[in-house]
Design an enzyme around this catalytic site. Structure first.
Site, PDB file in Angstrom:
ATOM      1  N   LYS A  29     -30.442 -48.246  62.537  1.00 32.43           N
ATOM      2  CA  LYS A  29     -31.740 -47.598  62.797  1.00 32.43           C
ATOM      3  C   LYS A  29     -32.725 -48.622  62.770  1.00 32.43           C
ATOM      4  O   LYS A  29     -33.924 -48.708  63.772  1.00 32.43           O
ATOM      5  CB  LYS A  29     -32.049 -46.671  61.724  1.00 32.43           C
ATOM      6  CG  LYS A  29     -31.061 -45.526  61.921  1.00 32.43           C
ATOM      7  CD  LYS A  29     -31.177 -44.335  60.758  1.00 32.43           C
ATOM      8  CE  LYS A  29     -30.068 -43.389  60.754  1.00 32.43           C
ATOM      9  NZ  LYS A  29     -29.874 -42.685  59.686  1.00 32.43           N
ATOM     10  N   GLN A  73     -32.103 -41.007  53.803  1.00 34.59           N
ATOM     11  CA  GLN A  73     -30.834 -41.446  54.210  1.00 34.59           C
ATOM     12  C   GLN A  73     -29.688 -40.585  53.224  1.00 34.59           C
ATOM     13  O   GLN A  73     -30.088 -40.892  51.969  1.00 34.59           O
ATOM     14  CB  GLN A  73     -30.591 -42.740  53.976  1.00 34.59           C
ATOM     15  CG  GLN A  73     -29.097 -43.310  54.506  1.00 34.59           C
ATOM     16  CD  GLN A  73     -29.020 -42.866  56.113  1.00 34.59           C
ATOM     17  OE1 GLN A  73     -29.842 -43.246  56.812  1.00 34.59           O
ATOM     18  NE2 GLN A  73     -27.907 -42.321  56.313  1.00 34.59           N
ATOM     19  N   ASP A  96     -35.050 -35.621  61.100  1.00 29.28           N
ATOM     20  CA  ASP A  96     -33.839 -35.233  60.754  1.00 29.28           C
ATOM     21  C   ASP A  96     -33.704 -33.680  61.272  1.00 29.28           C
ATOM     22  O   ASP A  96     -32.418 -33.346  61.409  1.00 29.28           O
ATOM     23  CB  ASP A  96     -33.104 -35.533  59.478  1.00 29.28           C
ATOM     24  CG  ASP A  96     -32.523 -36.889  59.338  1.00 29.28           C
ATOM     25  OD1 ASP A  96     -31.897 -37.446  60.754  1.00 29.28           O
ATOM     26  OD2 ASP A  96     -32.283 -37.754  58.531  1.00 29.28           O
TER      27      ASP A  96
END
Lengths: 269, 269
Positions: A29, A73, A96
């Protein structure tokens, strides 16, 4: 955007602990953000950090106007309450798309989620760009995680597939899967889906990522998918490899969601 | 509750327009509240009322501490934005469970919705009380409305069924449905589901309610389900009739949700 507003989209990542796969994802990322000219900041916390530490990091990113996307994460270490942590994320920065309000809007007809979760969005993008028709097709999603399986089944439904979610309690998952025109699997069990599980001509998307030890690899492990690729490739009409299949799409969608968020924040059409 | 707090649960209904079926539902809810000793208030608005009138009614119930549950009888007339109206409902009083945050929490693992939508909740209750095992069973839900089909499929998944949502774009719905151990249909098309659609021994829950004209009936119409009962009853191991099957359960669950809400509001265990 940079030219006309003087600003670039900003993504913040909170990474807790030392999981190898998580570290790989975050590394990828970072690289993608750099290449795209986006701002990227990261807060790394130790495995044994407190919920308060995680929450503090999130709060500061919530308030920071140069950050348009925040992601935690996952998975978090067991002692942290994932739901509680994710609920803190400001909805407009939840790139997300894991907030339950977002998931509800994804599920419901006539409503629009602010963000579509990156991995499912990437899978659909792969299908669309490969000219796979989704409408009216039978789709089987294997695995019902909040991150991939559940939103993938909701998104396939949104695209008018007839979707079935297969999980640990499903009887004869092999037989159910063999009915499907589109198979999307996100379990994390290497070689779970054999060639015999597939209808000839099925389209197979493998989201599984199991980090198998591999001393020949520079990182000490390699990612394995859910699908026995060697068998499946002879039965399927199209199939994504692991690594290199869905992973890059997920990251592309993350950048796309972050850009979208920045545009909304800056009123930039 | 009345004895120890001096208070009773209060339910408010907003009814717009003159739909016969909606009026029947509301009449039944009134009666049930009276019988259960709950407070019941209703705001009736004409077909051509404005969104502001609906919103004003909701706001006043939102603020009223003697009201613990609010429901907007759906469907609303076309000119009103259903989503916008429902979003106004205070989450703690959304006893129908139609708010997207509630739907997201229903869909996601590890999360709990404040309220489970009444009709799906009633269907599950029927299954459980009839000793129908849900875990591991194949369930087909026909129709993907936000009110019944979608939450029913999510709730069946929550109970570990392998759920498939069948809708207008599904190819061979008959064949898909014939695979199911549990069939739940909520479309509103009389006799859609024929005996040939069912696997022998399937359990059939008919949520369809089509108001067919009937001059012999005191209200001028009678409710018809989605299932051709005469055929299905010979194939299914259990089946709910229309009327008198799911309807009363829906109302019971509405009262149950309202009571739950009142308990939460009054800190009454």
């Amino acid at each position: 955007m940079k030219k006309s507003t003087g600003k670039v989209p900003g993504l913040a990542v909170v990474l807790v602990g030392q999981r190898k796969d998580s570290q790989t994802y975050v590394r990828n990322k970072t690289k993608a953000c750099e290449e795209a000219g986006m701002k990227f900041v990261i807060t790394e916390l130790p495995d044994n950090c407190t919920e308060i530490q995680v929450c503090n990091a999130l709060s500061s990113y919530n308030e920071n106007p140069s950050i348009h996307g925040i992601l935690v994460q996952l998975p978090l270490p067991q002692h942290l309450d994932e739901g509680k942590v994710l609920d803190l994320l400001r909805l407009e920065k939840d790139v997300d798309g894991f907030h339950p309000l977002n998931m509800g809007n994804l599920a419901m007809r006539g409503r629009e989620p602010l963000f579509i979760p990156c991995t499912p969005k990437g899978c659909i993008e792969l299908l669309l760009r490969s000219d796979v028709k989704i409408m009216g097709k039978k789709a089987v999603v294997i695995g019902r995680s909040n991150i991939v399986g559940l939103p993938a089944s909701l998104l396939l439904q949104r695209h008018h597939a007839t979707a079935t979610l297969v999980h640990a309690f499903t009887k004869n998952p092999e037989q159910v899967t063999r009915e499907a025109d589109i198979v999307l699997t996100a379990v994390g069990v290497p070689n779970l889906v054999r060639g015999s599980w597939l209808k000839p001509g099925a389209v197979v998307i493998d989201v599984g990522t199991y980090p198998a030890e591999d001393s020949n690899n520079e990182h000490g492990y390699r990612l394995m998918g859910d699908v026995c690729y060697e068998e499946a490739v002879n039965v399927a009409s199209a199939i994504t490899p692991v690594p290199g299949g869905v992973g890059p799409m997920t990251i592309a969608m993350l950048l796309s969601n972050t850009l979208e968020s920045a545009k909304r924040a800056l009123n930039f059409a």
